[in-house]
Structures are given as C-alpha cells and as structure tokens.
Design a protein around this motif. Structure first.
Motif, PDB file in Angstrom:
ATOM      1  N   GLY A 193       0.804  -1.209   0.000  1.00 40.34           N
ATOM      2  CA  GLY A 193       0.000   0.000   0.000  1.00 40.34           C
ATOM      3  C   GLY A 193       0.840   1.264   0.000  1.00 40.34           C
ATOM      4  N   ALA A 194       0.465   2.206  -0.869  1.00 43.57           N
ATOM      5  CA  ALA A 194       1.062   3.542  -0.875  1.00 43.57           C
ATOM      6  C   ALA A 194       0.049   4.493  -0.260  1.00 43.57           C
ATOM      7  CB  ALA A 194       1.411   3.971  -2.283  1.00 43.57           C
ATOM      8  N   LEU A 195       0.395   5.052   0.875  1.00 42.19           N
ATOM      9  CA  LEU A 195      -0.522   5.909   1.632  1.00 42.19           C
ATOM     10  C   LEU A 195      -0.162   7.370   1.386  1.00 42.19           C
ATOM     11  CD1 LEU A 195      -2.859   5.817   3.728  1.00 42.19           C
ATOM     12  CD2 LEU A 195      -1.110   5.915   5.523  1.00 42.19           C
ATOM     13  N   TYR A 196      -1.012   8.056   0.624  1.00 40.76           N
ATOM     14  CA  TYR A 196      -0.733   9.433   0.240  1.00 40.76           C
ATOM     15  C   TYR A 196      -1.244  10.418   1.293  1.00 40.76           C
ATOM     16  CZ  TYR A 196      -0.619   6.844  -4.187  1.00 40.76           C
ATOM     17  OH  TYR A 196      -0.361   5.915  -5.167  1.00 40.76           O
ATOM     18  N   THR A 197      -0.651  11.598   1.312  1.00 47.44           N
ATOM     19  CA  THR A 197      -1.097  12.657   2.211  1.00 47.44           C
ATOM     20  C   THR A 197      -1.849  13.721   1.414  1.00 47.44           C
ATOM     21  OG1 THR A 197       0.899  13.999   1.930  1.00 47.44           O
ATOM     22  CG2 THR A 197       0.942  12.305   3.657  1.00 47.44           C
ATOM     23  N   HIS A 198      -2.581  14.568   2.136  1.00 40.94           N
ATOM     24  CA  HIS A 198      -3.222  15.712   1.485  1.00 40.94           C
ATOM     25  C   HIS A 198      -2.174  16.567   0.788  1.00 40.94           C
ATOM     26  CE1 HIS A 198      -7.434  15.500   3.007  1.00 40.94           C
ATOM     27  NE2 HIS A 198      -6.862  14.740   3.923  1.00 40.94           N
ATOM     28  N   ARG A 199      -1.074  16.795   1.468  1.00 39.61           N
ATOM     29  CA  ARG A 199      -0.016  17.638   0.909  1.00 39.61           C
ATOM     30  C   ARG A 199       0.535  17.031  -0.379  1.00 39.61           C
ATOM     31  NH1 ARG A 199       5.710  17.878   1.469  1.00 39.61           N
ATOM     32  NH2 ARG A 199       6.530  20.019   1.356  1.00 39.61           N
ATOM     33  N   SER A 200       0.832  15.739  -0.372  1.00 34.27           N
ATOM     34  CA  SER A 200       1.393  15.105  -1.566  1.00 34.27           C
ATOM     35  C   SER A 200       0.391  15.121  -2.717  1.00 34.27           C
ATOM     36  CB  SER A 200       1.836  13.671  -1.260  1.00 34.27           C
ATOM     37  OG  SER A 200       0.737  12.802  -1.067  1.00 34.27           O
ATOM     38  N   ALA A 201      -0.898  14.915  -2.412  1.00 39.16           N
ATOM     39  CA  ALA A 201      -1.912  14.893  -3.466  1.00 39.16           C
ATOM     40  C   ALA A 201      -2.061  16.258  -4.130  1.00 39.16           C
ATOM     41  CB  ALA A 201      -3.253  14.437  -2.893  1.00 39.16           C
ATOM     42  N   VAL A 202      -2.045  17.323  -3.336  1.00 37.79           N
ATOM     43  CA  VAL A 202      -2.198  18.669  -3.904  1.00 37.79           C
ATOM     44  C   VAL A 202      -0.948  19.057  -4.687  1.00 37.79           C
ATOM     45  CG1 VAL A 202      -2.505  21.124  -3.362  1.00 37.79           C
ATOM     46  CG2 VAL A 202      -3.860  19.393  -2.172  1.00 37.79           C
ATOM     47  N   LEU A 203       0.233  18.781  -4.142  1.00 37.27           N
ATOM     48  CA  LEU A 203       1.460  19.090  -4.873  1.00 37.27           C
ATOM     49  C   LEU A 203       1.535  18.299  -6.183  1.00 37.27           C
ATOM     50  CD1 LEU A 203       4.082  19.258  -1.979  1.00 37.27           C
ATOM     51  CD2 LEU A 203       3.155  21.170  -3.309  1.00 37.27           C
ATOM     52  N   HIS A 204       1.116  17.050  -6.150  1.00 36.61           N
ATOM     53  CA  HIS A 204       1.094  16.241  -7.368  1.00 36.61           C
ATOM     54  C   HIS A 204       0.120  16.830  -8.387  1.00 36.61           C
ATOM     55  CE1 HIS A 204      -0.077  12.783  -9.953  1.00 36.61           C
ATOM     56  NE2 HIS A 204       1.200  12.459  -9.829  1.00 36.61           N
ATOM     57  N   ALA A 205      -1.031  17.331  -7.918  1.00 30.25           N
ATOM     58  CA  ALA A 205      -1.991  17.958  -8.829  1.00 30.25           C
ATOM     59  C   ALA A 205      -1.398  19.192  -9.486  1.00 30.25           C
ATOM     60  CB  ALA A 205      -3.272  18.319  -8.068  1.00 30.25           C
ATOM     61  N   TYR A 206      -0.660  19.984  -8.712  1.00 33.57           N
ATOM     62  CA  TYR A 206       0.051  21.141  -9.287  1.00 33.57           C
ATOM     63  C   TYR A 206       1.039  20.672 -10.354  1.00 33.57           C
ATOM     64  CZ  TYR A 206      -1.320  25.102  -6.293  1.00 33.57           C
ATOM     65  OH  TYR A 206      -1.998  26.123  -5.690  1.00 33.57           O
ATOM     66  N   GLY A 207       1.851  19.663 -10.009  1.00 29.32           N
ATOM     67  CA  GLY A 207       2.851  19.177 -10.947  1.00 29.32           C
ATOM     68  C   GLY A 207       2.234  18.640 -12.223  1.00 29.32           C
ATOM     69  N   ALA A 208       1.134  17.884 -12.087  1.00 34.00           N
ATOM     70  CA  ALA A 208       0.470  17.298 -13.253  1.00 34.00           C
ATOM     71  C   ALA A 208      -0.115  18.362 -14.171  1.00 34.00           C
ATOM     72  CB  ALA A 208      -0.627  16.344 -12.793  1.00 34.00           C
ATOM     73  N   SER A 209      -0.516  19.495 -13.606  1.00 32.26           N
ATOM     74  CA  SER A 209      -1.191  20.536 -14.380  1.00 32.26           C
ATOM     75  C   SER A 209      -0.231  21.463 -15.108  1.00 32.26           C
ATOM     76  CB  SER A 209      -2.093  21.373 -13.459  1.00 32.26           C
ATOM     77  OG  SER A 209      -3.077  20.564 -12.855  1.00 32.26           O
ATOM     78  N   MET A 210       1.066  21.393 -14.803  1.00 27.37           N
ATOM     79  CA  MET A 210       2.008  22.318 -15.422  1.00 27.37           C
ATOM     80  C   MET A 210       2.063  22.119 -16.936  1.00 27.37           C
ATOM     81  SD  MET A 210       5.169  22.871 -12.791  1.00 27.37           S
ATOM     82  CE  MET A 210       6.002  21.381 -13.269  1.00 27.37           C
ATOM     83  N   PRO A 211       2.395  23.178 -17.677  1.00 27.80           N
ATOM     84  CA  PRO A 211       2.432  23.070 -19.146  1.00 27.80           C
ATOM     85  C   PRO A 211       3.333  21.962 -19.666  1.00 27.80           C
ATOM     86  CG  PRO A 211       2.520  25.374 -18.483  1.00 27.80           C
ATOM     87  CD  PRO A 211       2.634  24.563 -17.222  1.00 27.80           C
ATOM     88  N   ASP A 212       4.448  21.702 -19.005  1.00 26.12           N
ATOM     89  CA  ASP A 212       5.339  20.653 -19.461  1.00 26.12           C
ATOM     90  C   ASP A 212       4.983  19.284 -18.894  1.00 26.12           C
ATOM     91  OD1 ASP A 212       6.807  22.094 -21.226  1.00 26.12           O
ATOM     92  OD2 ASP A 212       8.479  22.491 -19.888  1.00 26.12           O
TER      93      ASP A 212
END
Length: 576
Positions: A193-212
C-alpha cells in the motif's frame, strides 16, 4: 527568521472547493452504469461530496479510517474522492479487475470500514463480503430503483445522501494526514500500500497541471481512460478541478467505438490511458474511417508505448502523444516527454527520438541512475543502471511497514533499469527483473518488443529470456498477429536485422492468440516465463555456430547493450 505568510494547509478538499467557487458552472459528464449520460457541475459535485461526508460521519466513520471503492470512472466515484478525504478519512481505491482473493486480502489489510461499489460489481461483492468480516457495510452507488438483488445486505448511496442537507464545512486538517491509499501490483508477493497525504496529493496535482506535464487548463475537456481505481487515474481527478477543466468520465465501456463517440460528443481535447486502450481506439477509427475533430493530445502510460503507435496518432490523426513514466509509489507522475524550445528546433527525427523516451522530470521529482557499485552514473544516454527517485509525492515507506523503509540514502529504488541522456531525458531500458543477461551483458526486452510491434503484421509482442547452455539467457519473442495478417517466424526474425547489434537479435519467435495482462494492462511476463520455461531455443540445440552471438566476438559493453541504447526506440510508462 521565519517568513510572515499565511499558513494555509494543502488539502484535497481545497481542490473541489476551488472548482466549485471559481469554476462552478464547468461540467462533469459521466456515462453511467444505468446506461444514460449524467451531467452536472463542479458546484453540484462539491455539494454532494459534502453530503457524502455527512453520511459517513453519521455512519460512525472516524478520521483516519479507510473507505474502499470498487467503481468505474463516474461522478459518484469522484464524489468519494472528495467526500471521504475531505472530512479526514482515507479514500482507498480498489482495483476490481484483480482476483477476488487478492481484493479480499487488500480490503482486509487496509481495514476498510465501508466499501462503495458500482452495481456491475454486485456479484463480486457477494463473493467478497464473507471474506471481509471487518467491513461494516457495503454501499451500492445507485438509487433505490437500481439496487441489485444480492445475498449481501447493502446500503443505498443516493438514500444516504438524501438524508443529509449538505451544510458542512470542510475541516482544517493537518496537510500531512493521510488522504488516499492505493495498492501496487508492481511488486512480488502480496500487494503493498502507498498511503498518500493531502499535501502530496495537492502538490502532485500542481505538478500534473504544469504546461510541461499534462498541461490542463480551464479551456480543456479531459477524458481519463485510465481508471480511477488505478493510481488515482494518474492524478486527473485532483488536477482537473485545480485547473477548472471539464471532466468527461467514460464509465465501464472503454471500447474504441464508445470512447470515440463520447470524445466527439463532448468536445474532448485531451485524454490519458494505457497503450492497449489506444490500440483499440486506433483499430476502430481505421475500420470506421473516422478522425478526431477536437482531441489534441493524450498522455500514454501504464506499459510500453510502441513508437509506431505514437507516430501513427501524430501523423495520421493530429494527436500529440505525451509519453509518461511513473509508478504507484510516486502518486504516480515522474517524467513526461515534452520538448523545450531548443529541442523543438532540431530536425524532426531528432525530436521524435527524444519524444519516444520517457521524458524529463517535472518539478517535485529528482532522479538518478546508479551502477552495481552504488555510484551514480553519468547522464550520457549510454551508461545505464538502476533508477532511483525522490520527491514530495514519493513514498517514504509502505503502509503498515513501519519498521523498515525501502529508501537508500533518501532515494526510492524504482526497480527499473534506465539511461539518462544529456538533455535530461529518461529512457527505461527494462524492469530489473525482465532484463535479459546474455553472456554477462544486458539486452533490453523493451527495445526488442518495440521493434516487433513496428512490423505491420504484429499487434502485440513480449520479449522474455530463455535458458541457454552457453550464454545463460537469450531472447524469445512471443507475438500476436493482427487480424487477417500473416508473417512467418523467419520473416519476423529477419525484420530485426540491422535494427540492433548482432548479439541482441532474438533467437526464436512463438506466435500466440493473446498475451496475458495484469489488471492494469501491463504484460504479465512472469506468466510468460512460466509458460515457456521449457522452451528449447534452436540456438541452444547446438550452442555454438548457430547462436546469433558470434562466439569469436564476446559481448563488448562499448558496442553492445549500452551502445545500442543510444539508438533505441524503447519505451515504458507508469506502473501500478
């Protein structure tokens, strides 16, 4: 000296709250299990997510407890993403394509208190319920009129929501508290199991949304074909509300015709999914003689993306293919194949050679490759070794394994073998367990697979190692022919000539009707190795002059596996 900025926690609930407040009228469209198309807005999604949070609290769910889901990509599943995590519980997306025994083990290991399920999985729930005694209740994602007839007592999702008024304020949680849980199928033994945090999920969403990266915007309409039960659909359910992107959720029908019609009807501009889905879509469009009118780009991951398919989508259908790599332990995004300005000025074939790799890291991820001696290797596109990563959305340890961490000096070992070129582009040469060791040198199974599927008569191919009395291991190609196509063993072997160094040439070809895949679409090479473990290679019969490797020219690292990596068309992608 500390700064003087607001200390606002990064929370999953803030994503849907932002979308509801600032993109409230943007649509979320779902093809429902009931057969119709459901349509509502981010504003309505947040309101119903709050009702779900209230309903779970009323059922006695405490913050930190896990709530499982067995569901397709749909609006009710999306509400679970935010309603569960929003009040402090943990949204545990379970892969319904696994064997029932595996699912039961995962549900029990996670200690899920309730499980939300789409009605297509009613029979599965009847099988699971007796094996999962700690689950307090099973909640059918439907209304009373569509409740299935089951042995297991179930609760009705819509009835639970109707009992709540939605007057609920998202609590201010610690951003490091758990928000989501996914189990990886990329390991041996029981899933981890990979247990994600609120912080990691939001930062990942930022990273995924970047133009590159995936490059979402409020002008886009995204259809995630990758399931929401597989690594959070690569972060799309979090990134789309962050950007205000229209969401189109395809439900259970992922055949080429269904996907094409939904994309056209809803003006989809971008998508994401595994190669097998895109092969099916491509076959439908060719047969029907149709093209896209709005789709501009797609992210392809999950398993190896054949360069031939990448080029077909771009040349024949005008769709930019963004090759990606990642893994469940990375939330999952790590790298994406997008060019910078200087690279875009190079000749077309040089550009494509880069785009067929896994690409550059996005901010938030760092990577390195190391040799057998543990030393970091140069980024020259030739040296290849074990790939390590680190970053704020990479796990530090697995769920319930508090006594030990897989990290090595703060880096997570991915289990992949890779090169990194001077442009910083990652190229996966193999999984460490799949690499073929011939005469003491490595051969990339992925590169040989990509060459095989580039043949016009081959639909899919896998390359595995077979035992050889002289060279320890030699490559065997297991291939599936396209419908109506024909090619002989000798013709396919000849196709490899001149595309790789001589000692990389496969020793044999076996044709099969289909290849085994995991529940997430990856080739099951373990099953293939078991199936062909007694296969006798023609070169092994004499183990001498007939062996493709010249016995008078031993493997040379300067012009063997490492050298061929420079010219390779290898690809790999996000794993779960």
């Amino acid at each position: 000296m500390l700064g003087q900025m607001m200390d606002v926690p990064l929370l999953v609930s803030s994503l849907i709250a932002h979308a509801a407040r600032h993109h409230g009228s943007t649509q979320i469209v779902s093809r429902r299990i009931e057969g119709d198309v459901h349509r509502y807005t981010y504003r309505e999604c947040e309101a119903r997510s709050k009702q779900l949070a209230q309903a779970l609290v009323a059922l006695g769910v405490e913050p930190g407890e896990r709530i499982g889901t067995l569901a397709w990509n749909g609006y009710r599943h999306l509400e679970a993403y935010f309603g569960v995590a929003g009040f402090g519980a943990v949204c545990h997306t379970v892969n319904p394509r696994l064997f029932p025994e595996q699912i039961a083990w995962i549900v029990n290991h996670a200690e899920d208190r309730y499980v939300l399920f789409d009605t297509t999985f009613a029979a599965l729930v009847d099988t699971l319920a007796p094996q999962c005694p700690e689950v307090r209740g099973w909640i059918a994602l439907c209304d009373e009129a569509h409740l299935p007839t089951m042995r297991t007592p179930v609760l009705c999702y819509e009835t639970l929501l109707a009992a709540q008024d939605g007057q609920f304020e998202w609590p201010l949680l610690d951003e490091r508290s758990a928000s989501g849980l996914c189990y990886t199928s990329g390991t041996t033994g029981n899933p981890k199991g990979a247990l994600y945090t609120h912080r990691s999920a939001v930062l990942h969403a930022y990273g995924a949304s970047m133009p590159d990266a995936m490059g979402f915007s409020a002008c886009d309409a995204i259809l995630p074909v990758v399931p929401m039960f597989h690594v959070n659909a690569w972060g799309v359910p979090h990134a789309a509300p962050l950007a205000g992107t229209k969401l189109v959720l395809p439900g259970k029908d992922l055949d080429g015709k269904s996907l094409y019609e939904l994309m056209e009807a809803e003006g989809v501009t971008c998508s994401a999914g595994v190669p097998t889905v895109w092969l099916g879509l491509l076959a439908y469009m060719r047969g029907a003689g149709v093209k896209f009118s709005t789709l501009k780009r797609t992210v392809i991951g999950g398993s190896a993306c054949p360069p031939a398919m990448l080029r077909t989508y771009e040349d024949d259908y005008g769709v930019q293919v963004i090759h990606a790599w990642g893994m469940t332990e990375m939330s999952p995004l790590g790298t994406l194949s997008k060019l910078n300005w200087a690279q875009s000025q190079r000749p077309l074939e040089a550009q494509r050679a880069l785009l067929e790799k896994q690409g550059r890291v996005i901010f938030g991820v760092d990577m390195k490759i190391v040799g057998d001696d543990g030393r970091e290797l140069p980024w020259d596109g030739v040296a290849f070794g074990d790939l390590y990563v680190r970053g704020p959305w990479v796990i530090e340890r697995y769920f319930k394994q508090e006594s030990g961490s897989p990290l090595v000096d703060g880096w997570f070992p991915t289990g992949d073998v890779a090169t990194i070129d001077p442009d910083g582009f990652l190229q996966i040469t193999d999984r460490s367990k799949d690499v073929i060791k011939s005469g003491g040198e490595w051969i990339s199974s992925i590169e040989l697979e990509n060459i095989a599927v580039a043949h016009p008569a081959i639909a899919e191919a896998a390359c595995i190692a077979c035992v050889h009395p002289r060279w320890t291991e030699r490559p065997l190609i297991v291939a599936v022919k396209k419908p109506g196509a024909d090619v002989t063993r000798e013709e396919l072997l000849a196709y490899f000539q001149g595309k790789v160094v001589k000692w990389w040439l496969p020793d044999d070809v076996v044709f099969v009707d289909e290849l085994p895949h995991t529940a997430t679409g990856k080739l099951q090479k373990l099953k293939l190795r078991e199936q062909f473990r007694n296969h006798v290679l023609p070169s092994a019969l004499e183990a001498g002059d007939q062996c493709p490797l010249d016995p008078h020219e031993p493997p040379d690292a300067n012009k063997g596996a490492a050298g061929s990596a420079t010219d390779s068309t290898k690809s790999a992608a996000m794993r779960g």
